[in-house]
Design a protein around this motif. Structure first.
Motif, PDB file in Angstrom:
ATOM      1  N   ALA A   1       0.832  -1.213   0.000  1.00  0.00           N
ATOM      2  CA  ALA A   1       0.000   0.000   0.000  1.00  0.00           C
ATOM      3  C   ALA A   1       0.858   1.251   0.000  1.00  0.00           C
ATOM      4  O   ALA A   1       0.541   2.245  -0.672  1.00  0.00           O
ATOM      5  N   LEU A   2       1.970   1.215   0.723  1.00  0.00           N
ATOM      6  CA  LEU A   2       2.846   2.386   0.777  1.00  0.00           C
ATOM      7  C   LEU A   2       3.585   2.570  -0.545  1.00  0.00           C
ATOM      8  O   LEU A   2       3.850   3.699  -0.971  1.00  0.00           O
ATOM      9  N   ARG A   3       3.901   1.461  -1.192  1.00  0.00           N
ATOM     10  CA  ARG A   3       4.522   1.551  -2.517  1.00  0.00           C
ATOM     11  C   ARG A   3       3.555   2.205  -3.499  1.00  0.00           C
ATOM     12  O   ARG A   3       3.932   3.072  -4.296  1.00  0.00           O
ATOM     13  N   THR A   4       2.296   1.781  -3.436  1.00  0.00           N
ATOM     14  CA  THR A   4       1.267   2.391  -4.282  1.00  0.00           C
ATOM     15  C   THR A   4       1.121   3.868  -3.968  1.00  0.00           C
ATOM     16  O   THR A   4       0.966   4.699  -4.867  1.00  0.00           O
ATOM     17  N   ALA A   5       1.162   4.214  -2.689  1.00  0.00           N
ATOM     18  CA  ALA A   5       1.065   5.621  -2.276  1.00  0.00           C
ATOM     19  C   ALA A   5       2.213   6.433  -2.853  1.00  0.00           C
ATOM     20  O   ALA A   5       2.025   7.581  -3.275  1.00  0.00           O
ATOM     21  N   GLU A   6       3.401   5.841  -2.886  1.00  0.00           N
ATOM     22  CA  GLU A   6       4.564   6.537  -3.446  1.00  0.00           C
ATOM     23  C   GLU A   6       4.352   6.818  -4.933  1.00  0.00           C
ATOM     24  O   GLU A   6       4.657   7.922  -5.418  1.00  0.00           O
ATOM     25  N   ILE A   7       3.797   5.852  -5.636  1.00  0.00           N
ATOM     26  CA  ILE A   7       3.547   6.034  -7.077  1.00  0.00           C
ATOM     27  C   ILE A   7       2.458   7.078  -7.299  1.00  0.00           C
ATOM     28  O   ILE A   7       2.580   7.961  -8.155  1.00  0.00           O
TER      29      ILE A   7
END
Length: 388
Positions: free
Chosen positions: A223-229
């Motif tokens: 989820a945090l990776r998606t947030a970064e994108i």
């Protein structure tokens, strides 16, 4: 005369002693009623004691009153005045308790009662009653700050930030999130929420650094990776967004959530670079079809793929198209029809999966319009009118 005066004084002291003894008995009776779980009688007894001059300034009196009303609240939590009365009484007991006889028990009861504010606040957030949630969470935070600012305190700060953010109080939300982070709230979602608040408050540098810190702390959190994108997209850093999603998909080619994000990234990049729009259209089709191969009933994948075809077709029928030769114009119409034919089954599927979704119905009505299916076009338009 002297013996008579002494007798009168003796009788006077005896009366006071009897009254005091009587009121102490009331406290003992309150305690007995509590043991018997007779809360009605306990309440009646303690209310007499708190009004009496002899016992109204005793720590035990207010401790017992707090305990009675705490139990009444536990019995009926829909009556909030019981909790308020209990909290007030227990605080008063602590302030009067010079010998510390009831302090530990009073504080334990206070911890329980303030804990109910916390639990209630979370329930109200889930119910989207954010202003009510904030009132309870603030009570818990104020208490915990003075007693033990532990992990629950940090978590309450985070949820206060969520409630503030939901009601548009960005500055208050930022303060709560920052305090939660400083107090050690260890949850990747905090980094995402805080970065979004920074971005809303026009602090792009802080937004980016917060996400980067979160990614270092939780390198495997999807989820945090998606947030970064998503943050890269919001900041219009398209090259970075594409690099991040491609790196992730190279290592996780079947990650449905990442594939969905990739479709959004490729759409944004394609709009930015018209010379490569066709290439990114193909990339979007690829990721959505991968999702549907695993999950044919995925609403978003059906909708996004159908709309990708539809949006590729619509701009082709423009004023410039009218200036084409008959042959060129006819070829273009055939290509548009092909795209709409590709779009239609996916949009129809999306509408079946979510019949109340107005956006899918609008795309569907447009598709029927293009293929000149007047009956279905009108039927879909009627559905849209009922929903808007």
């Amino acid at each position: 005369m002297r013996s008579i005066c002494l007798l009168l004084i003796s009788l006077s002291f005896g009366t006071v002693a009897t009254e005091a003894f009587g009121q102490v008995i009331l406290l003992d009776k309150t305690a007995d009623y509590l043991k018997q779980k007779n809360l009605s009688a306990a309440r009646e007894a303690i209310e007499l004691a708190v009004k009496n001059e002899t016992t109204k300034n005793e720590a035990r009196t207010w401790y017992l009153r707090g305990f009675v009303y705490k139990e009444l609240y536990k019995q009926n939590s829909s009556e909030p005045t019981h909790r308020e009365t209990a909290v007030e009484a227990l605080h008063k007991s602590v302030s009067l308790d010079a010998r510390k006889e009831f302090v530990n028990s009073s504080n334990a009861s206070l911890d329980y009662l303030y804990g109910t504010y916390y639990n209630e606040g979370i329930d109200l957030i889930n119910a989207k009653e954010y202003d009510k949630a904030l009132r309870g969470l603030r009570r818990f935070i104020e208490h915990r700050a003075k007693t033990k600012p532990d992990a629950y305190y940090a978590e309450a700060l985070y949820y206060a930030g969520v409630a503030n953010n939901a009601t548009g109080k960005k500055n208050e939300a930022q303060q709560c999130f920052e305090q939660a982070l400083a107090k050690g709230y260890n949850n990747p979602i905090l980094y995402d929420d805080l970065s979004q608040v920074y971005l809303a408050n026009n602090n792009r540098a802080k937004a980016l650094s917060t996400i980067e810190t979160g990614r270092k702390a939780f390198p495997t959190d999807a989820a945090l990776r998606t947030a970064e994108i998503n943050l890269a997209l919001q900041m219009k850093e398209y090259v970075r967004a594409e690099k991040l999603i491609d790196e992730h998909l190279a290592a996780n080619p079947t990650d449905t959530d990442a594939l969905m994000v990739a479709g959004t990234v490729y759409e944004a990049v394609g709009k930015r670079d018209s010379t490569r729009q066709e290439a990114y259209f193909e990339k979007r089709k690829t990721v959505y079809k991968k999702i549907l191969a695993k999950d044919p009933n995925n609403f978003l994948a059906n909708y996004n793929l159908g709309v990708a075809y539809y949006n590729q077709a619509v701009p082709l029928l423009n004023d410039q198209a009218l200036e084409l030769s008959i042959t060129e114009f006819n070829n273009r119409l055939e290509y548009i029809s092909k795209l709409i034919a590709e779009a239609k089954p996916y949009i129809e599927k999306a509408s079946q999966l979510s019949p109340q979704n107005v956006n899918s119905l609008k795309a569907l009505s447009g598709s029927y319009f293009f293929i000149n299916d007047r009956d279905k076009f009108q039927e879909t338009k009627n559905k849209i009118k009922l929903l808007e």
